[in-house]
Design a protein around this motif. Structure first.
Motif, PDB file in Angstrom:
ATOM      1  N   THR A 132       0.829  -1.203   0.000  1.00 15.84           N
ATOM      2  CA  THR A 132       0.000   0.000   0.000  1.00 15.84           C
ATOM      3  C   THR A 132       0.868   1.260   0.000  1.00 15.84           C
ATOM      4  O   THR A 132       0.553   2.256  -0.667  1.00 15.84           O
ATOM      5  CB  THR A 132      -0.968  -0.005   1.204  1.00 15.84           C
ATOM      6  OG1 THR A 132      -1.670  -1.256   1.212  1.00 15.84           O
ATOM      7  CG2 THR A 132      -1.976   1.117   1.102  1.00 15.84           C
ATOM      8  N   ASP A 171      -6.518  -0.713  -1.486  1.00 18.20           N
ATOM      9  CA  ASP A 171      -6.363  -0.011  -2.761  1.00 18.20           C
ATOM     10  C   ASP A 171      -7.417   1.094  -2.875  1.00 18.20           C
ATOM     11  O   ASP A 171      -7.147   2.205  -3.325  1.00 18.20           O
ATOM     12  CB  ASP A 171      -6.510  -0.977  -3.936  1.00 18.20           C
ATOM     13  CG  ASP A 171      -5.485  -2.107  -3.891  1.00 18.20           C
ATOM     14  OD1 ASP A 171      -5.304  -2.701  -2.813  1.00 18.20           O
ATOM     15  OD2 ASP A 171      -4.865  -2.390  -4.920  1.00 18.20           O
ATOM     16  N   HIS A 213      -1.928 -10.550  -6.343  1.00 19.91           N
ATOM     17  CA  HIS A 213      -2.335 -11.941  -6.596  1.00 19.91           C
ATOM     18  C   HIS A 213      -1.836 -12.460  -7.935  1.00 19.91           C
ATOM     19  O   HIS A 213      -2.222 -13.547  -8.361  1.00 19.91           O
ATOM     20  CB  HIS A 213      -3.859 -12.063  -6.515  1.00 19.91           C
ATOM     21  CG  HIS A 213      -4.365 -12.020  -5.113  1.00 19.91           C
ATOM     22  ND1 HIS A 213      -4.679 -13.147  -4.395  1.00 19.91           N
ATOM     23  CD2 HIS A 213      -4.550 -10.970  -4.259  1.00 19.91           C
ATOM     24  CE1 HIS A 213      -5.051 -12.811  -3.184  1.00 19.91           C
ATOM     25  NE2 HIS A 213      -4.988 -11.496  -3.065  1.00 19.91           N
ATOM     26  N   TYR A 215       4.380 -11.648   0.241  1.00 18.74           N
ATOM     27  CA  TYR A 215       4.061 -12.712   1.219  1.00 18.74           C
ATOM     28  C   TYR A 215       3.012 -13.682   0.711  1.00 18.74           C
ATOM     29  O   TYR A 215       2.733 -14.677   1.353  1.00 18.74           O
ATOM     30  CB  TYR A 215       3.597 -12.106   2.560  1.00 18.74           C
ATOM     31  CG  TYR A 215       2.581 -10.992   2.430  1.00 18.74           C
ATOM     32  CD1 TYR A 215       1.234 -11.269   2.243  1.00 18.74           C
ATOM     33  CD2 TYR A 215       2.972  -9.662   2.470  1.00 18.74           C
ATOM     34  CE1 TYR A 215       0.310 -10.259   2.096  1.00 18.74           C
ATOM     35  CE2 TYR A 215       2.057  -8.642   2.328  1.00 18.74           C
ATOM     36  CZ  TYR A 215       0.724  -8.940   2.135  1.00 18.74           C
ATOM     37  OH  TYR A 215      -0.184  -7.934   1.984  1.00 18.74           O
ATOM     38  N   LYS A 216       2.409 -13.395  -0.470  1.00 21.60           N
ATOM     39  CA  LYS A 216       1.400 -14.316  -1.016  1.00 21.60           C
ATOM     40  C   LYS A 216       2.120 -15.363  -1.876  1.00 21.60           C
ATOM     41  O   LYS A 216       2.813 -16.209  -1.324  1.00 21.60           O
ATOM     42  CB  LYS A 216       0.347 -13.514  -1.770  1.00 21.60           C
ATOM     43  CG  LYS A 216      -0.497 -12.672  -0.811  1.00 21.60           C
ATOM     44  CD  LYS A 216      -1.420 -11.684  -1.495  1.00 21.60           C
ATOM     45  CE  LYS A 216      -2.177 -10.877  -0.429  1.00 21.60           C
ATOM     46  NZ  LYS A 216      -2.855  -9.697  -0.986  1.00 21.60           N
TER      47      LYS A 216
HETATM   48  C1  LIG Z   1      -2.984  -8.539  -0.183  1.00 24.38           C
HETATM   49  C2  LIG Z   1      -3.396  -7.277  -0.825  1.00 24.38           C
HETATM   50  C3  LIG Z   1      -3.123  -6.030  -0.244  1.00 24.38           C
HETATM   51  C4  LIG Z   1      -2.450  -5.925   1.099  1.00 24.38           C
HETATM   52  O1  LIG Z   1      -1.783  -4.715   1.226  1.00 24.38           O
HETATM   53  P1  LIG Z   1      -0.547  -4.533   2.246  1.00 24.38           P
HETATM   54  O2  LIG Z   1      -0.140  -3.133   2.001  1.00 24.38           O
HETATM   55  O3  LIG Z   1       0.496  -5.547   1.849  1.00 24.38           O
HETATM   56  O4  LIG Z   1      -1.050  -4.802   3.616  1.00 24.38           O
HETATM   57  C5  LIG Z   1      -3.497  -4.905  -0.945  1.00 24.38           C
HETATM   58  N1  LIG Z   1      -4.122  -4.981  -2.139  1.00 24.38           N
HETATM   59  C6  LIG Z   1      -4.411  -6.167  -2.719  1.00 24.38           C
HETATM   60  C7  LIG Z   1      -5.109  -6.214  -4.034  1.00 24.38           C
HETATM   61  C8  LIG Z   1      -4.075  -7.347  -2.076  1.00 24.38           C
HETATM   62  O5  LIG Z   1      -4.385  -8.517  -2.619  1.00 24.38           O
END
Ligand SMILES: *Cc1c(COP(=O)(O)O)cnc(C)c1O
Length: 433
Positions: free
Chosen positions: A107, A137, A222, A244-245
């Protein structure tokens, strides 16, 4: 590919799979009875590659034995540590080395990218995102719009599926860009939608967006490590993703960022700067005249968080051992194809697969809605989810009514997929009564 509904078939697929052995490079969580879990949650938190642990420990040891001298000592000195990741990251997203950097978190990077690539004017001030964007987002976009003095109700164009549908039709996305393009400053869409698993046609969106004069960025949370990407060739302006995914680099690990080469020499781009974005040859002169590096590294703020980057390096080396994203994607199509086949031959009356079937529009994740009409479907879906979890399956539940499961080609097997569908079938039978 002709599949069969039997354990023997799944086992044969694993025996013939040249990538099956990569599974043993990962730590697989176990159930209380000592058996390995059927871990289908790599879309949320990827499993730990043993190399990640090894590389993190190595840096802990460097720190213990060298102190500050670790910045300059050994094969992987800390000072340029982020540079050791560029090649692996670039390969995964289809970029040049200079176009990628590991920094901050997802983010935070979205914000930094919008500072540079969302430059609203009176005529062109809108941002196109999806109605069902990941909340972070959505908040980032909304707050950027407000920051520039515009009203999100007017300046956010939210892409919605047609009434009664879950997926966005690819042509509808392009039609909106065609119709509203002249007022859109930035298009910010996912590569793979987190809830449905739908893949967006990033190339077509970028091409049309640019024709209309918009900047185009993608959230690849993703997508990276899941599907084959070609960001440089597609001409995407920027992209951000977490690691981390599907990148298996540990909870909250540092994120990745892509900035297209065409923007690197533009020193007039607005940006929020920090010393790690400054020209390396004069950084330590400490002169306070910012001179951006002509690469994605210019957007870095701080000196690299080495422990987190070490885990990413371990993960990237594990991808390399598997031969990179292309063979993994080939396996992934079979693995997810097998799951789809088993669900369709056995549970088509009560499990709806929301994820598109066409390979162009899907990655490894399937999003499943349980649709028995006997009880409230939502309660039932959650009950079934809890039941499969109690029986060794780790997937995830997404409000309001979806079980997401992602067989990951690095560490999941055809046998995992077979057992998952068997357990799901039992759970549905028990809850049906
Ligand atoms: C996992 C994910 C996030 C997570 O945001 P972080 O800043 O890593 O906490 C944000 N946007 C999307 C589309 C995600 O899949």
């Amino acid at each position: 590919m002709k599949f069969e509904n039997s354990l023997a078939f799944a086992q044969k697929m694993d025996e013939q799979d040249p990538l099956h052995k990569i599974r043993y490079e990962f730590s697989i969580p176990k159930m209380p009875n000592g058996q390995e879990e059927i871990y289908l949650c790599g879309n949320s938190l990827g499993l730990q590659p043993q190399l990640a642990a090894e590389y993190v420990n190595r840096e802990l040891n460097q720190w213990a034995s060298l102190g500050v001298k670790g910045h300059f000592s050994g094969d992987f000195p800390w000072m340029p540590y982020h540079e050791f990741l560029s090649e692996g990251l670039a390969e995964l997203v289809g970029a040049k080395k200079e176009e990628v950097v590991a920094m901050n978190t997802l983010t935070a990077n979205l914000h930094l990218m919008m500072v540079s690539f969302y430059q609203p004017t009176k005529q062109r001030y809108k941002i196109l995102i999806e109605d069902h964007a990941f909340p972070s987002d959505h908040y980032a976009v909304e707050s950027q719009i407000r920051f520039h003095g515009y009203d999100p109700d007017d300046a956010m164009i939210l892409l919605k599926p047609r009434a009664g549908e879950e997926l966005l039709q690819p042509q509808d996305v392009l039609d909106v860009i065609e119709r509203h393009g002249d007022s859109i400053a930035l298009i910010l869409l996912p590569g793979v939608q987190y809830y449905t698993g739908q893949v967006f046609d990033m190339q077509a969106i970028t091409q049309l967006g640019h024709q209309k004069g918009c900047k185009v960025g993608f959230d690849l949370a993703h997508a990276t490590g899941n599907i084959v990407l070609n960001l440089h060739h597609w001409g995407v302006d920027f992209a951000c993703w977490c690691t981390y995914k599907y990148l298996n680099s540990g909870p909250g690990s540092v994120a990745g960022c892509f900035v297209h080469q065409q923007h690197h020499a533009n020193e007039k781009l607005p940006r929020f700067a920090g010393w790690w974005g400054h020209d390396k040859s004069t950084r330590f002169k400490m002169e306070n005249k910012f001179k951006p590096i002509h690469s994605a590294e210019a957007w870095q703020l701080s000196n690299p968080p080495v422990l987190s980057l070490a885990a990413i390096r371990g993960s990237l080396d594990t991808f390399k051992k598997a031969g990179g994203i292309k063979p993994l994607r080939e396996k992934s199509e079979k693995l997810t194809g097998y799951m789809r086949y088993l669900l369709e031959v056995q549970l088509s009356d009560c499990v709806e697969i929301l994820t598109p079937e066409e390979k162009k529009y899907s990655g490894c994740q399937l999003s499943l809605a349980v649709t028995l009409n006997t009880q409230s479907d939502i309660q039932l879906g959650k009950k079934i989810f809890d039941h499969i979890e109690a029986n060794g399956v780790t997937g995830d539940w997404r409000h309001p009514n979806v079980i997401r499961v992602a067989p990951v080609p690095l560490y999941n097997s055809f046998e995992d997929v077979y057992h998952f569908v068997e357990i799901l079938k039992q759970s549905i039978e028990i809850n049906r009564e």
